[in-house]
Design a protein around this motif. Structure first.
Motif, mmCIF file in Angstrom:
data_model
loop_
_atom_site.group_PDB
_atom_site.id
_atom_site.type_symbol
_atom_site.label_atom_id
_atom_site.label_comp_id
_atom_site.label_asym_id
_atom_site.label_seq_id
_atom_site.Cartn_x
_atom_site.Cartn_y
_atom_site.Cartn_z
ATOM 1 N N ASN A 112 0.793 -1.227 0.000
ATOM 2 C CA ASN A 112 0.000 0.000 0.000
ATOM 3 C C ASN A 112 0.826 1.277 0.000
ATOM 4 O O ASN A 112 0.464 2.268 0.628
ATOM 5 C CB ASN A 112 -0.985 0.005 1.170
ATOM 6 N N PRO A 128 2.065 3.991 -2.670
ATOM 7 C CA PRO A 128 1.802 4.336 -4.067
ATOM 8 C C PRO A 128 3.054 4.310 -4.944
ATOM 9 O O PRO A 128 4.071 4.897 -4.607
ATOM 10 C CB PRO A 128 1.242 5.766 -3.991
ATOM 11 N N ARG A 129 2.972 3.558 -6.032
ATOM 12 C CA ARG A 129 3.958 3.525 -7.118
ATOM 13 C C ARG A 129 5.319 2.952 -6.762
ATOM 14 O O ARG A 129 6.215 2.924 -7.596
ATOM 15 C CB ARG A 129 4.119 4.913 -7.744
ATOM 16 N N ILE A 130 5.545 2.507 -5.524
ATOM 17 C CA ILE A 130 6.827 1.892 -5.161
ATOM 18 C C ILE A 130 6.592 0.655 -4.295
ATOM 19 O O ILE A 130 5.553 0.518 -3.667
ATOM 20 C CB ILE A 130 7.792 2.850 -4.424
ATOM 21 N N PRO A 141 10.219 0.605 -8.350
ATOM 22 C CA PRO A 141 8.963 1.010 -8.989
ATOM 23 C C PRO A 141 8.037 -0.210 -9.070
ATOM 24 O O PRO A 141 8.498 -1.338 -9.286
ATOM 25 C CB PRO A 141 9.383 1.465 -10.385
ATOM 26 N N THR A 142 6.750 -0.002 -8.883
ATOM 27 C CA THR A 142 5.792 -1.100 -8.848
ATOM 28 C C THR A 142 5.872 -1.986 -10.090
ATOM 29 O O THR A 142 5.886 -3.215 -9.980
ATOM 30 C CB THR A 142 4.366 -0.555 -8.691
ATOM 31 N N ASP A 143 5.957 -1.387 -11.272
ATOM 32 C CA ASP A 143 5.989 -2.201 -12.489
ATOM 33 C C ASP A 143 7.270 -3.029 -12.588
ATOM 34 O O ASP A 143 7.249 -4.170 -13.042
ATOM 35 C CB ASP A 143 5.781 -1.357 -13.743
ATOM 36 N N TRP A 153 8.989 -4.208 -9.999
ATOM 37 C CA TRP A 153 8.859 -5.283 -9.012
ATOM 38 C C TRP A 153 7.947 -6.391 -9.548
ATOM 39 O O TRP A 153 8.246 -7.590 -9.430
ATOM 40 C CB TRP A 153 8.317 -4.736 -7.691
ATOM 41 N N THR A 154 6.842 -6.007 -10.175
ATOM 42 C CA THR A 154 5.923 -6.989 -10.755
ATOM 43 C C THR A 154 6.619 -7.820 -11.823
ATOM 44 O O THR A 154 6.469 -9.042 -11.877
ATOM 45 C CB THR A 154 4.691 -6.268 -11.336
#
Length: 57
Positions: free
Chosen positions: A22, A24-26, A43-45, A47-48
């Protein structure tokens, strides 16, 4: 910030990785043996993509 331990971490207190949700963006990641130490921020993308790539091994 709420941290959770990776389901792949050993139960013996060894290689333990924690991830915070939770944010945002990280995705913050830290060593659970050093909770007051530094955290790596991804960055979220990225990590995914990283976690998805691990699933292919």
């Amino acid at each position: 910030m709420q941290w959770r331990k990776s389901s792949y971490s050993s139960g013996t207190g060894g290689e333990c990785l924690e991830v915070a949700d939770n944010v945002p963006r990280i995705v913050p990641v830290r060593d659970s043996k050093n909770p007051h130490g530094p955290a790596l921020l991804f960055p979220t993308d990225a990590w995914t993509h990283f976690v998805g790539a691990l699933g292919r091994f």
